[in-house]
Design a protein around this motif. Sequence first.
Motif, PDB file in Angstrom:
ATOM      1  N   THR A 103      -4.460 -39.602 -43.293  1.00  0.00           N
ATOM      2  CA  THR A 103      -5.417 -38.220 -43.828  1.00  0.00           C
ATOM      3  C   THR A 103      -5.313 -38.499 -45.326  1.00  0.00           C
ATOM      4  OG1 THR A 103      -3.379 -37.051 -43.728  1.00  0.00           O
ATOM      5  CG2 THR A 103      -4.339 -36.882 -41.947  1.00  0.00           C
ATOM      6  N   PHE A 104      -6.482 -37.763 -45.935  1.00  0.00           N
ATOM      7  CA  PHE A 104      -6.643 -37.565 -47.309  1.00  0.00           C
ATOM      8  C   PHE A 104      -6.769 -36.297 -47.677  1.00  0.00           C
ATOM      9  CE2 PHE A 104      -8.007 -41.768 -46.649  1.00  0.00           C
ATOM     10  CZ  PHE A 104      -8.202 -42.378 -47.871  1.00  0.00           C
ATOM     11  N   ASN A 105      -5.483 -35.890 -48.065  1.00  0.00           N
ATOM     12  CA  ASN A 105      -5.414 -34.459 -48.348  1.00  0.00           C
ATOM     13  C   ASN A 105      -5.426 -33.458 -47.237  1.00  0.00           C
ATOM     14  OD1 ASN A 105      -4.198 -32.813 -50.346  1.00  0.00           O
ATOM     15  ND2 ASN A 105      -6.262 -32.313 -51.183  1.00  0.00           N
ATOM     16  N   GLY A 106      -5.008 -34.078 -45.966  1.00  0.00           N
ATOM     17  CA  GLY A 106      -5.290 -33.054 -44.821  1.00  0.00           C
ATOM     18  C   GLY A 106      -6.326 -33.458 -43.968  1.00  0.00           C
ATOM     19  N   ALA A 107      -7.288 -34.334 -44.587  1.00  0.00           N
ATOM     20  CA  ALA A 107      -8.566 -34.495 -43.603  1.00  0.00           C
ATOM     21  C   ALA A 107      -8.484 -36.121 -43.172  1.00  0.00           C
ATOM     22  CB  ALA A 107      -9.657 -34.711 -44.569  1.00  0.00           C
ATOM     23  N   ASP A 108      -8.854 -36.060 -41.828  1.00  0.00           N
ATOM     24  CA  ASP A 108      -8.673 -37.429 -41.046  1.00  0.00           C
ATOM     25  C   ASP A 108      -9.602 -38.422 -41.455  1.00  0.00           C
ATOM     26  OD1 ASP A 108      -6.514 -36.157 -39.320  1.00  0.00           O
ATOM     27  OD2 ASP A 108      -7.733 -35.506 -38.097  1.00  0.00           O
ATOM     28  N   ALA A 109      -8.991 -39.634 -41.732  1.00  0.00           N
ATOM     29  CA  ALA A 109      -9.933 -40.756 -42.002  1.00  0.00           C
ATOM     30  C   ALA A 109     -10.101 -41.568 -40.701  1.00  0.00           C
ATOM     31  CB  ALA A 109      -9.164 -41.294 -43.203  1.00  0.00           C
ATOM     32  N   VAL A 110     -11.253 -42.502 -40.924  1.00  0.00           N
ATOM     33  CA  VAL A 110     -11.563 -43.341 -39.719  1.00  0.00           C
ATOM     34  C   VAL A 110     -10.603 -44.669 -40.192  1.00  0.00           C
ATOM     35  CG1 VAL A 110     -13.304 -44.791 -38.537  1.00  0.00           C
ATOM     36  CG2 VAL A 110     -13.708 -42.435 -39.207  1.00  0.00           C
ATOM     37  N   VAL A 111      -9.925 -45.192 -39.334  1.00  0.00           N
ATOM     38  CA  VAL A 111      -9.083 -46.511 -39.247  1.00  0.00           C
ATOM     39  C   VAL A 111     -10.139 -47.667 -38.949  1.00  0.00           C
ATOM     40  CG1 VAL A 111      -7.026 -48.031 -39.012  1.00  0.00           C
ATOM     41  CG2 VAL A 111      -6.908 -45.207 -38.995  1.00  0.00           C
ATOM     42  N   LYS A 112     -10.486 -48.058 -39.701  1.00  0.00           N
ATOM     43  CA  LYS A 112     -11.737 -49.452 -39.555  1.00  0.00           C
ATOM     44  C   LYS A 112     -10.968 -50.588 -38.997  1.00  0.00           C
ATOM     45  CE  LYS A 112     -15.156 -49.850 -41.774  1.00  0.00           C
ATOM     46  NZ  LYS A 112     -16.006 -50.030 -43.222  1.00  0.00           N
ATOM     47  N   THR A 113      -9.909 -51.408 -39.629  1.00  0.00           N
ATOM     48  CA  THR A 113      -9.001 -52.402 -39.288  1.00  0.00           C
ATOM     49  C   THR A 113      -7.657 -52.157 -39.642  1.00  0.00           C
ATOM     50  OG1 THR A 113      -9.059 -53.465 -41.372  1.00  0.00           O
ATOM     51  CG2 THR A 113     -11.144 -53.887 -39.968  1.00  0.00           C
ATOM     52  N   ALA A 114      -6.810 -52.921 -38.729  1.00  0.00           N
ATOM     53  CA  ALA A 114      -5.308 -52.511 -38.856  1.00  0.00           C
ATOM     54  C   ALA A 114      -4.581 -53.956 -38.323  1.00  0.00           C
ATOM     55  CB  ALA A 114      -4.971 -51.409 -37.761  1.00  0.00           C
ATOM     56  N   THR A 115      -3.510 -54.174 -39.195  1.00  0.00           N
ATOM     57  CA  THR A 115      -2.556 -55.163 -38.996  1.00  0.00           C
ATOM     58  C   THR A 115      -1.233 -54.554 -39.249  1.00  0.00           C
ATOM     59  OG1 THR A 115      -2.382 -56.162 -41.306  1.00  0.00           O
ATOM     60  CG2 THR A 115      -4.173 -57.015 -40.068  1.00  0.00           C
ATOM     61  N   ALA A 116      -0.075 -55.348 -39.221  1.00  0.00           N
ATOM     62  CA  ALA A 116       1.271 -54.771 -39.284  1.00  0.00           C
ATOM     63  C   ALA A 116       1.435 -54.365 -40.930  1.00  0.00           C
ATOM     64  CB  ALA A 116       2.256 -55.793 -38.877  1.00  0.00           C
ATOM     65  N   THR A 117       0.534 -54.973 -41.609  1.00  0.00           N
ATOM     66  CA  THR A 117       0.573 -54.763 -43.132  1.00  0.00           C
ATOM     67  C   THR A 117      -0.525 -54.053 -43.825  1.00  0.00           C
ATOM     68  OG1 THR A 117       0.157 -57.115 -43.601  1.00  0.00           O
ATOM     69  CG2 THR A 117       2.283 -56.502 -43.303  1.00  0.00           C
ATOM     70  N   THR A 118      -1.639 -54.124 -43.199  1.00  0.00           N
ATOM     71  CA  THR A 118      -2.948 -53.524 -43.947  1.00  0.00           C
ATOM     72  C   THR A 118      -3.522 -52.630 -42.862  1.00  0.00           C
ATOM     73  OG1 THR A 118      -2.918 -55.573 -45.049  1.00  0.00           O
ATOM     74  CG2 THR A 118      -4.767 -54.182 -45.165  1.00  0.00           C
ATOM     75  N   LEU A 119      -3.959 -51.440 -43.621  1.00  0.00           N
ATOM     76  CA  LEU A 119      -4.882 -50.537 -42.812  1.00  0.00           C
ATOM     77  C   LEU A 119      -6.223 -50.385 -43.873  1.00  0.00           C
ATOM     78  CD1 LEU A 119      -2.401 -47.701 -41.759  1.00  0.00           C
ATOM     79  CD2 LEU A 119      -3.359 -49.746 -40.370  1.00  0.00           C
ATOM     80  N   VAL A 120      -7.446 -50.587 -43.413  1.00  0.00           N
ATOM     81  CA  VAL A 120      -8.628 -50.476 -43.924  1.00  0.00           C
ATOM     82  C   VAL A 120      -9.222 -49.188 -43.533  1.00  0.00           C
ATOM     83  CG1 VAL A 120     -10.790 -51.121 -44.813  1.00  0.00           C
ATOM     84  CG2 VAL A 120      -8.870 -52.847 -44.498  1.00  0.00           C
ATOM     85  N   VAL A 121      -9.364 -48.066 -44.200  1.00  0.00           N
ATOM     86  CA  VAL A 121      -9.846 -46.640 -43.950  1.00  0.00           C
ATOM     87  C   VAL A 121     -11.019 -46.322 -44.763  1.00  0.00           C
ATOM     88  CG1 VAL A 121      -7.571 -46.046 -43.111  1.00  0.00           C
ATOM     89  CG2 VAL A 121      -8.272 -45.274 -45.082  1.00  0.00           C
ATOM     90  N   THR A 122     -11.719 -45.313 -43.972  1.00  0.00           N
ATOM     91  CA  THR A 122     -12.856 -44.583 -44.968  1.00  0.00           C
ATOM     92  C   THR A 122     -12.545 -43.503 -45.427  1.00  0.00           C
ATOM     93  OG1 THR A 122     -14.583 -45.928 -43.640  1.00  0.00           O
ATOM     94  CG2 THR A 122     -15.404 -44.103 -44.759  1.00  0.00           C
ATOM     95  N   ALA A 123     -12.520 -43.175 -46.733  1.00  0.00           N
ATOM     96  CA  ALA A 123     -12.461 -41.893 -47.313  1.00  0.00           C
ATOM     97  C   ALA A 123     -13.311 -41.077 -46.644  1.00  0.00           C
ATOM     98  CB  ALA A 123     -12.624 -41.802 -48.902  1.00  0.00           C
ATOM     99  N   PRO A 124     -12.618 -39.756 -46.138  1.00  0.00           N
ATOM    100  CA  PRO A 124     -13.544 -38.768 -45.301  1.00  0.00           C
ATOM    101  C   PRO A 124     -14.276 -38.146 -46.155  1.00  0.00           C
ATOM    102  CG  PRO A 124     -11.165 -38.189 -45.276  1.00  0.00           C
ATOM    103  CD  PRO A 124     -11.465 -39.548 -45.994  1.00  0.00           C
ATOM    104  N   ALA A 125     -15.555 -37.410 -45.561  1.00  0.00           N
ATOM    105  CA  ALA A 125     -16.294 -36.448 -46.357  1.00  0.00           C
ATOM    106  C   ALA A 125     -15.633 -35.179 -46.666  1.00  0.00           C
ATOM    107  CB  ALA A 125     -17.620 -36.517 -45.734  1.00  0.00           C
ATOM    108  N   ALA A 126     -14.627 -34.940 -45.784  1.00  0.00           N
ATOM    109  CA  ALA A 126     -14.102 -33.664 -45.754  1.00  0.00           C
ATOM    110  C   ALA A 126     -12.820 -33.737 -46.852  1.00  0.00           C
ATOM    111  CB  ALA A 126     -13.656 -33.021 -44.345  1.00  0.00           C
ATOM    112  N   GLY A 127     -12.428 -35.028 -47.142  1.00  0.00           N
ATOM    113  CA  GLY A 127     -11.210 -35.102 -48.075  1.00  0.00           C
ATOM    114  C   GLY A 127     -11.502 -34.676 -49.497  1.00  0.00           C
ATOM    115  N   SER A 128     -10.313 -34.706 -50.138  1.00  0.00           N
ATOM    116  CA  SER A 128     -10.455 -34.207 -51.424  1.00  0.00           C
ATOM    117  C   SER A 128      -9.239 -34.739 -52.304  1.00  0.00           C
ATOM    118  CB  SER A 128     -10.041 -32.804 -51.592  1.00  0.00           C
ATOM    119  OG  SER A 128      -8.972 -32.252 -51.230  1.00  0.00           O
ATOM    120  N   SER A 129      -9.329 -34.725 -53.465  1.00  0.00           N
ATOM    121  CA  SER A 129      -8.249 -35.573 -53.998  1.00  0.00           C
ATOM    122  C   SER A 129      -6.787 -34.986 -53.850  1.00  0.00           C
ATOM    123  CB  SER A 129      -8.396 -35.346 -55.922  1.00  0.00           C
ATOM    124  OG  SER A 129      -9.676 -35.815 -56.083  1.00  0.00           O
TER     125      SER A 129
END
Length: 531
Positions: free
Chosen positions: A80-106
């Motif tokens: 989550t980005f400041n409470g907003a859910d992000a889409v997890v695109k890829t995942a390994t045991a040591t790396t996650l690639v996610v997309t900063a959500p439009a509903a997120g904030s700093s």
Amino acid sequence: MMSFNTFGQRKLNILLLTLIFISISFSCKKDEQIKIDEKPVEQLLVPVVTSILPLAGPAGTDVTLTGLNFSTTLTDNKVTFNGADAVVKTATATTLVVTAPAAGSSGAVLVKVKNNAAINTLTFTYGVFPLAISLSPATVKAGDKLTITGTNFSNVVAENDVSFNTGGIAGVRAVILSATTTQLVVEVPAAAVTGNVLVTSKGFTSVKVLTVEVTPTAATGNISLFLPQNSNGVEKFVVDARGNFYASFNTGTFTVSDASGTVKKTFTKADFNNHSGGLVALGLDGKGNAYAAWNRNSGSKSWTTFYRIKSDFSSEIIGTEIAPSLGSITPNRNFVVDSKNDIYYTDTYSIFKIENSTIDLTKRYLDGRAHPATPLFVDLTIDENDNLYVLTRQNTTGNQNIQTIVKYDAAKAATKLFSVATTTLDQANVNTVPESTVGEFKAFFHTPEGSFYVGDYDGNRIRKITGDNKTEVVAGSGEYGRAFNGYVLTGEKLATPLPRPFNLGYDPVNKVVYSEPNAYDKGRFVQAFKL
């Protein structure tokens, strides 16, 4: 009748059956418990986030989280980005690639793996990075206009910042003349040298750093701090024709120093007939002799005596003690004395003349009280032929003025010498003023050769007037001040801050200009440089 043996046998059988049932029941429960104990237990490891890249960007930015104990199953990870859910695109045991959500904030980026929260959080800032693509021209000099082309700039000038590398850590900020989302036009600061140009917009710095070649300007001498011995804050000063520097200080001291700053004499009340008042003003005559005005107070009025300071630094009274008919003599600037020992001074609105040691404060030699219909009288000087030179200011519209140097001969006939359009800036402004902005003049002097110089108070410069609306900067970078290791107030004279020039003096022997700021928040001082 039942025999004992039969009855006893039945009891024995019942007892045996009970024991067998208990044994079987116990055995079943024991086996069942063993099976439960032998079932494997899954160990849930706590996730840890060690880095986040990039640290900032707009919604939709792919953000890489690096750490430990993530799940390789996408749906097991929640970010989550400041409470907003992000889409997890890829995942390994040591790396996650996610997309900063439009509903997120700093704010905080929180990671959970199978609903087990990471032991730490990192932050991501929402925003758009500017990108500086090119500079034009590639070679510039101080004062030139430089065009920066790119993307994601702000079209609000104040939301952008451009700094040039000066060889120090901080660099020097440029004045931004105009701004669009794709182009910034800046004035190359006087202190710029060849090196990086950093562009920041809305707090985000361009990921691409450009370089520019700055052609050095010819050496023009240095600004130094002129500090007479044992000095404190200088309140007022004049420089005589022999290069002597007369100054009063906020401690009440009045001294004269030579051009090196060595104090030649400290004046006392004994030099001024032991009058109980004090020094109220300094002045010069057309030949460059220094004068002092000393007050004697009585009730609500002050009686003023004017003294000429002779070459041996003794003093002599000119005229007689002046008893004003109304109020007190209150010069706003240094006064001037003509060959008949008549005295002229300004209170900004008007010019008064003390003639034959008398003055009527209800009358004015030049009256500016009807301003803006009539001009204000800012400063004045005099020459050895008793020509009076006056710097005026007349407001036109808003913060725009016309400032004029007018020559009045002994018969009070006026001749306009120069007029310059000036701008009165907000006194809270501490940003660098572009050279093209001519600020309000609050002081001036003229040399024996007939040249006129003005203190560009709002523009933090000293300019030479070369014609109507024509000036040439001779000192000052336009900066109010610049902090590297302490405030920088010395250095090459076109690349050094010369803040708020309010009092000016000129040493015709050594061709040295003295400048003092007014109400400067870094203290009282006098800067000096050679023309």
